[in-house]
Design an enzyme around this catalytic site. Structure first.
Site, PDB file in Angstrom:
ATOM      1  N   PHE A 247       0.412  -1.369  -0.021  1.00 33.07           N
ATOM      2  CA  PHE A 247      -0.163   0.012  -0.153  1.00 33.07           C
ATOM      3  C   PHE A 247       0.731   1.194  -0.406  1.00 33.07           C
ATOM      4  CE2 PHE A 247      -2.923  -3.313   3.087  1.00 33.07           C
ATOM      5  CZ  PHE A 247      -2.965  -4.135   1.668  1.00 33.07           C
ATOM      6  N   GLY A 475       0.086  -9.088  -3.714  1.00 30.77           N
ATOM      7  CA  GLY A 475      -1.613  -9.416  -3.977  1.00 30.77           C
ATOM      8  C   GLY A 475      -2.364  -8.823  -5.242  1.00 30.77           C
ATOM      9  N   ARG A 637      -7.203  -1.469 -21.377  1.00 28.20           N
ATOM     10  CA  ARG A 637      -7.425  -2.957 -21.009  1.00 28.20           C
ATOM     11  C   ARG A 637      -7.515  -4.531 -20.701  1.00 28.20           C
ATOM     12  NH1 ARG A 637      -3.796  -6.250 -23.993  1.00 28.20           N
ATOM     13  NH2 ARG A 637      -4.990  -8.435 -24.861  1.00 28.20           N
ATOM     14  N   PRO A 641      -9.766 -10.311 -15.322  1.00 28.92           N
ATOM     15  CA  PRO A 641     -11.303  -9.605 -15.144  1.00 28.92           C
ATOM     16  C   PRO A 641     -11.726 -10.185 -13.858  1.00 28.92           C
ATOM     17  CG  PRO A 641     -11.810 -11.300 -16.499  1.00 28.92           C
ATOM     18  CD  PRO A 641     -10.104 -11.167 -16.924  1.00 28.92           C
ATOM     19  N   GLN A 647      -9.568  -6.214  -6.805  1.00 28.43           N
ATOM     20  CA  GLN A 647      -8.511  -5.197  -6.880  1.00 28.43           C
ATOM     21  C   GLN A 647      -9.342  -3.562  -6.531  1.00 28.43           C
ATOM     22  OE1 GLN A 647      -4.973  -4.061  -6.613  1.00 28.43           O
ATOM     23  NE2 GLN A 647      -5.543  -6.246  -6.117  1.00 28.43           N
ATOM     24  N   LYS A 710      -3.687   0.442 -18.209  1.00 32.20           N
ATOM     25  CA  LYS A 710      -4.051   1.260 -17.330  1.00 32.20           C
ATOM     26  C   LYS A 710      -3.605   0.504 -15.994  1.00 32.20           C
ATOM     27  CE  LYS A 710      -6.747   5.285 -19.678  1.00 32.20           C
ATOM     28  NZ  LYS A 710      -8.161   5.495 -19.417  1.00 32.20           N
ATOM     29  N   GLY A 711      -4.042   1.411 -14.338  1.00 32.00           N
ATOM     30  CA  GLY A 711      -4.174   0.865 -13.668  1.00 32.00           C
ATOM     31  C   GLY A 711      -5.500   0.701 -12.926  1.00 32.00           C
ATOM     32  N   VAL A 712      -5.134  -0.168 -11.467  1.00 32.61           N
ATOM     33  CA  VAL A 712      -6.803  -0.472 -11.332  1.00 32.61           C
ATOM     34  C   VAL A 712      -6.862  -1.078  -9.744  1.00 32.61           C
ATOM     35  CG1 VAL A 712      -7.875  -1.404 -12.966  1.00 32.61           C
ATOM     36  CG2 VAL A 712      -6.236  -3.234 -11.509  1.00 32.61           C
ATOM     37  N   GLU A 714      -5.504   1.744  -7.491  1.00 35.80           N
ATOM     38  CA  GLU A 714      -6.478   2.706  -6.485  1.00 35.80           C
ATOM     39  C   GLU A 714      -6.817   3.368  -6.599  1.00 35.80           C
ATOM     40  OE1 GLU A 714      -1.518   5.016  -5.071  1.00 35.80           O
ATOM     41  OE2 GLU A 714      -1.543   3.523  -7.089  1.00 35.80           O
TER      42      GLU A 714
END
Lengths: 748, 165
Positions: A247, A475, A637, A641, A647, A710-712, A714
C-alpha cells in the site's frame, strides 16, 4: 460480473482477458508462500527496536547494562555504539529517498522513533531486553495539532509533484458566479497497516548482503542500501517474492531495517527484525492529515465558473512528504478557472509517505462532497450535475484524454445501482425497520504513471518459455497477469510460460506502486516476448528448409506455439521445430520499456470510474451501515477480470475505511498515538462490508502504452469516500465534512 | 530450565524441550519448528492472522503460551491439505479469489475450517461475515472470503451426504 463471459478486450488467439485464478494461489492457501520473516538462516539472531515514548526532545539515558545482563542478549545498539554508515541519514537520497532515523544522535523527533536496537539469541530475549532499557528523556512540548505546527510553502508535494496548478482567473470566476460555495474539509492521519509488519532478514557474505524483505521497488532499493553501506549496488540482493500488503509503505527505505542490516554486518551473523504492530505507527510512513478548503463558483445553469482547492498538508518536522490532495481537482470537472495549491505544516510525527492513492484519496474525499453540495445548491441531481460539468478535455491544459469512458461508467453504474428516481432532498427514504436510507455517488479518478522496466523472455527448445522481471506479487496478482501478457506476446498458452520474479538479480521490473506495475512490467515483458519472436521469425524465414522461408519477419504471426505465414495459414512451423533445426537451445529476447514521451506529452492519461453507495442510518443512535456499493470503472484493457475485480473491491473497501473507520488519534499533550493497534485503529472487518459490485467498463486506449493497460490498484478508494459521505447526507440531512464520519457527528 | 511439552502437530506427536516459558504457540511454530505458514500480524489477538486449531477449536496462537498446552492437538495450515489434494476450503479460496497478498489467508482458512466444523455458519452470508470477523484482511478480499466459506461448506456437506448415503 460474469467471469464466464468473453471479455470484449480479448484479442484473437490471446489468453489476455481471461479470468485465470492466481498462479500463487496454491502457495498462498497452503502456507508455503514465503514472506520475509519466514526465512531463518543458520545462526540467525533476533533484533528488536526500542522506541521513544515521547514525541519531541532527547533521550538522556538508557540502561544498557541491565539489557546486556539479560540472558540471551548479544548486543545493544545505541547512538553511542551504532557503527558508521556510508551515507548521512539526514541527507535525502533522490528520487524516493527520505531522511531516516538510524540512531544518529539522541534527538527524538516523533513518538515511536527507534532509540535503540537489541540483538539476542531468541525473540523472547530480545523483546525483554528492549523492555529493560528504561529510557529517560528530556521532553519538549510536542507539536501535533494544526495550531501548533510551523506552516510553510512547499517546493513540491507528493513525490516531486507541483505544489500549485493555476488555469484562468479563479477570483474573476468567483466574482461573476451566481453563487459561491466555500467549504472546509478535514482528513486524518492514516496508517497503512499492511497485515505483514515490516521485516528484514539480513545475511552478509563479505561485502555482499542478502536481504529478505517485503519491497515494492527492488532495483531502486538495492541502490539505496548500497549507498548506505558503501558497497556497489550489485552486492545487494533483495528477495521479495511476496509482500503481505504494501500500500506504498514498502517502497521506501526505513530506519529500523537499516539498523538490522548494520547489526548483521557488525555481528557477522544473520539478523531478523520484525516490527511490532505498534512500531508501524512511526518510522514506516503514513498518510498525513489534511485541512482542505474548496471554493466553487456556480452560474445559474449549474455550471462551474471557478474551482479553487487548497490543502494544508501535514509533514514531519524534518522531512517533506505532503499529501498532494488539492491536485485531485485539476483533472476532473470542467471549469474555466482552476486553482489548486498546497501549504505545508510541520508536526512532530514520523514523515508521511505515499499511501494507497496518495493525494487522490484525500483530495477526492473533499472534492466529491463539495461537488455534491454544489449539486444540491443548484437543485440538481448529483449525477446530472456531474454530467453537466463533464470535462471533454483535460481541464486547464485542454489536452485530449488518451481515453475516457467515464460517461459509460456513470450510465452503467447508475443503472445497476438503480439511481433513477432518487429523491433530490435528504431524509426522504426509510427502510422497513425505520432506518434512514440515503444514496450518494462520487466520481473516481486516478492517473496512469509508467515506470521504466526491463524484462527477459527466453524461448526454450521444447517450445515453452521462461520470462523474467524483478517485481513482487503483493496481492495485485502480478505473477498471473504478467504471465498472461508475456504469453500473449509469445503466442503461447499461459501454462507454457514460466515466470520468475521477486528477486533483484532479475531484470528491473520497475516499481510496484502508483497502480503502474502491470502496465510497466507488462510492457517490458510484452516487448521482450516480441523480441524473442522476432529473432525466431528471423531464423525461420531465412531458412530454406522452413515452410516459412521467404515470408520475412512481418510476414509471420505467432500463435499457439507456432509461427504462421500471414498470407498462407497452411504454412506454419512450431517453435520447437524451428529451434531444433537451427541447433539452438534457446532464444533470448530482452527489452527496456518506457512510455512513448510524445504520447505522454500529447494526452492526459487517467483511469475513471463512478461509485454509488447506499447507507442506512439508525435515526436514534446515528449508527451508519454501508449496505450497497456499486462501482463502475474504465481502466483501459483488462488482462484478468477476476484479479481486477478484486483490486476494485479492495479499493472500495479502503474507501469505506476512509469514510467511516480509519483515524490515528493523537494525544496532543504527549504527541503519542492513542490507538496504535488493530483493535482501536479501525479498519473494516468482514461484517462491515456489504455486497459489493464492480463493473468493468470496456475501454480501448491506443496511447497509454502498447498493451493498452492502465492501472486499477488505487482508483477504487477515490469516489467511494465521497459517495458514502454523500449518502449519509442524503439519509440524514447532516453534512459531515470531517473524516471519518462518526455517529456523534450525526446525532450531535 | 527446560520444560518438556508433548504436542500433536498436524497429526505428528512431538516432544518439545522448551527452554523459555515465554514462548507462545505462534513463536514456537514459526521460530522453532519451521512451520511458518501461520502468520504474525499483531501479536495481541486483534487480527486473526495466527489462527490455528487447538483440540479442534479456533484460537489465536499468539495469545497461547506453549507451557499451557501440554497434551494439546494442534492443526496448522500446513496440515490441512491431503498431499497435493487441497482441503475444500483451500480450493474455494482460490476459486473465489478470497485473498490478495495472502498474508492473512492461513488464518482466514483455519478460521473457516473451524467454524464449518463447529456447524455455526449456515448458508447465510450475513452470518458468515459476522463469524469471519475475527480475521482482518487489509487488502479487502472479504467478498471472496465469504463466497469461499459458503461454497466450501456446501461442498463439504455434499461430500458428507454422499459418504452417509
Amino acid at each position: 460480473m460474469s467471469l464466464d463471459a468473453p471479455s470484449t478486450n480479448a484479442r484473437y488467439g490471446s489468453n489476455a482477458g481471461q479470468p485465470l485464478t492466481r498462479r500463487d494461489g496454491v502457495l498462498k492457501v497452503t502456507g508455503r508462500a514465503t514472506y520475509a520473516a519466514d526465512n531463518h538462516p543458520d545462526g540467525m539472531l533476533y533484533a528488536v527496536t526500542a522506541v521513544s515514548r515521547i514525541a519531541r526532545g532527547r533521550v538522556t539515558s538508557l540502561d544498557v547494562e541491565a539489557t546486556k545482563a539479560h540472558p540471551g542478549v548479544v548486543e545493544v545498539m545505541t547512538p553511542a555504539s551504532r557503527p558508521p554508515l556510508a551515507h548521512d541519514p539526514d541527507e535525502k537520497m533522490p528520487p524516493f529517498g527520505f531522511r531516516i532515523e538510524v540512531l544518529q544522535d539522541s534527538t527524538v523527533r516523533y513518538a515511536n522513533q527507534p532509540i535503540a536496537l537489541v540483538i539476542a539469541e531468541t525473540l523472547e530475549a530480545a523483546t525483554e531486553g528492549a523492555a529493560l532499557l528504561n529510557p529517560q528523556y528530556d521532553a519538549d512540548e510536542p507539536r501535533t495539532g494544526i495550531d501548533d505546527g510551523l506552516r510553510f510553502d512547499p517546493p513540491a508535494v507528493g513525490v516531486g509533484g507541483p505544489p500549485k496548478a493555476a488555469f484562468g482567473d479563479v477570483e474573476a470566476g468567483l466574482a461573476k458566479a451566481a453563487q459561491v460555495l466555500e467549504r472546509d474539509y478535514v482528513t486524518p492521519a492514516q496508517y497503512h497497516n499492511a497485515m505483514e509488519p515490516h521485516a528484514v532478514v539480513a545475511e552478509w557474505d563479505g561485502d555482499h548482503v542478502m536481504l529478505d524483505m517485503p519491497n515494492q521497488a527492488l532495483a531502486m532499493s538495492c541502490a539505496s542500501y548500497a549507498t548506505y553501506f558503501g558497497i556497489p549496488p550489485e552486492n545487494v540482493t533483495i528477495r521479495s517474492p511476496f509482500l503481505g500488503g504494501g500500500f506504498g509503505s514498502k517502497a521506501i527505505i526505513n530506519g529500523p531495517q537499516i539498523l538490522a542490516i548494520l547489526a548483521a554486518r557488525a555481528l557477522k551473523r544473520p539478523v531478523k527484525l520484525v516490527l511490532s504492530r505498534a512500531q508501524m505507527y512511526g518510522p514506516v510512513g503514513h498518510r498525513g492529515g489534511t485541512w482542505q478548503k474548496l471554493r466553487i463558483g456556480l452560474n445559474n445553469d449549474g455550471q462551474l465558473t471557478a474551482l479553487h482547492h487548497k490543502s494544508i498538508s501535514a509533514t514531519s518536522s524534518f522531512d517533506d512528504f505532503l499529501e498532494p490532495a488539492a491536485n485531485a481537482s485539476t483533472h476532473l470537472y470542467a471549469s474555466p478557472a482552476l486553482l489548486s495549491e498546497h501549504e505545508g505544516i510541520r508536526l512532530d510525527t514520523g514523515t508521511p509517505g505515499p499511501m494507497r492513492a496518495p493525494g487522490e484519496a484525500s483530495g477526492s474525499a473533499a472534492l466529491e462532497v463539495a461537488i455534491d453540495e454544489a449539486a444540491d445548491a443548484c437543485g440538481m441531481d448529483p449525477l446530472d450535475f456531474r454530467l453537466h460539468n463533464y470535462a471533454e478535455t483535460e481541464p486547464g491544459s485542454g489536452r485530449p484524454f488518451s481515453s475516457k469512458a467515464l460517461r459509460e461508467c456513470y450510465a452503467e453504474g447508475a443503472k445497476r445501482f438503480g439511481w433513477a428516481g432518487r429523491p433530490l432532498a435528504s431524509r426522504q427514504m426509510r427502510d422497513k425497520n425505520g432506518f434512514l436510507v440515503g444514496w450518494g455517488m462520487g466520481t473516481a479518478l486516478f492517473p496512469c504513471p509508467h515506470f521504466p522496466a526491463e524484462a527477459r523472455a527466453t524461448l526454450r527448445a521444447d517450445g515453452t518459455a521462461l520470462v523474467e522481471t524483478a517485481g513482487a506479487d503483493m496481492g495485485q496478482g502480478a505473477w498471473t497477469a504478467l504471465a498472461q501478457i508475456a504469453a500473449e506476446a509469445l503466442g503461447l498458452d499461459p501454462e507454457q510460460v514460466e515466470l520468475h520474479s521477486g528477486i533483484s538479480t532479475l531484470p528491473d521490473g520497475g516499481i510496484a506502486g502508483g497502480s503502474g506495475h502491470t502496465a510497466s512490467a507488462g510492457l517490458a515483458l510484452n516487448n521482450a516476448g516480441k523480441d524473442a519472436i522476432a529473432q525466431l521469425s528471423e531464423l525461420a524465414t531465412n531458412d530454406p528448409a522452413s515452410p516459412l522461408f521467404g515470408a520475412g519477419n512481418i510476414g509471420v504471426e505467432a500463435r499457439a506455439g507456432r509461427l504462421y505465414r500471414r498470407d498462407d495459414e497452411t504454412r506454419s512451423e512450431s517453435y520447437a521445430e524451428i529451434l531444433a533445426r537451427a541447433g539452438r537451445r534457446e532464444i533470448v529476447g530482452t527489452a527496456k520499456a518506457s512510455r512513448d514521451p510524445a504520447a505522454a506529452e500529447a494526452h492526459a492519461m487517467f483511469s475513471h470510474g463512478a461509485v454509488f453507495a447506499e447507507v442506512k442510518v439508525d435515526p436514534d443512535l446515528g449508527q451508519i451501515r454501508v449496505t450497497r456499493l456499486v462501482g463502475a470503472f474504465a481502466a483501459g484493457r483488462i488482462i484478468n477480470p477476476r484479479l481486477v475485480e478484486s483490486q476494485y473491491f479492495g479499493g472500495m473497501i479502503w474507501g469505506v475505511s476512509f469514510a467511516l473507520h480509519e483515524e490515528a488519534i493523537i494525544d496532543h499533550r504527549t504527541g503519542r498515538i492513542m490507538n496504535a493497534d488493530l483493535a482501536e485503529y479501525h479498519v473494516p472487518i468482514n461484517a462491515d462490508i456489504p455486497s459489493l459490485e464492480a463493473i468493468l467498463i470496456p475501454e480501448n486506449d491506443p496511447f497509454v502504452n502498447a498493451i493498452g493497460v492502465k492501472g486499477v490498484g488505487e482508483i477504487g478508494i477515490t469516489g467511494t469516500v465521497g459517495a458514502i459521505a454523500n449518502a449519509i447526507w442524503h439519509a440524514t440531512g447532516v453534512r459531515v465534512r470531517k473524516f471519518p464520519v462518526r455517529l456523534e457527528d450525526i446525532i450531535g | 530450565m527446560s520444560l518438556s511439552i508433548s504436542l500433536t502437530i498436524n497429526g505428528q506427536p512431538r516432544t518439545i524441550a522448551l527452554d523459555d516459558p515465554r514462548v507462545t504457540l505462534l513463536d514456537l511454530l514459526r521460530e522453532r519448528l519451521d512451520l511458518t505458514g501461520t502468520k504474525k500480524g499483531c501479536d495481541r489477538g486483534q487480527c486473526g492472522a495466527c489462527t490455528v486449531l487447538v483440540d479442534g477449536r479456533r484460537i489465536n496462537s499468539c495469545l497461547s503460551l506453549v507451557a499451557s498446552l501440554d497434551g494439546a492437538d494442534v492443526q496448522t495450515i500446513e496440515g490441512l491439505a491431503d498431499g497435493d489434494a487441497l482441503h475444500p476450503v483451500q480450493a474455494a479460496f482460490i476459486e473465489a479469489d478470497g485473498f490478495q497478498c495472502g498474508y492473512c489467508t492461513p488464518g482466514q482458512i483455519m478460521s473457516a475450517v473451524g467454524l464449518i466444523k463447529e456447524g455455526h455458519a449456515s448458508g447465510d452470508p450475513e452470518r458468515v461475515r459476522e463469524l469471519m470477523s475475527g480475521n482482518i484482511c487489509r487488502c479487502g478480499a472479504y467478498q471472496g472470503i465469504t463466497e469461499a466459506v459458503l461454497e466450501a461448506q456446501k461442498v463439504m456437506a455434499d461430500k458428507k451426504g454422499r459418504n452417509a448415503a
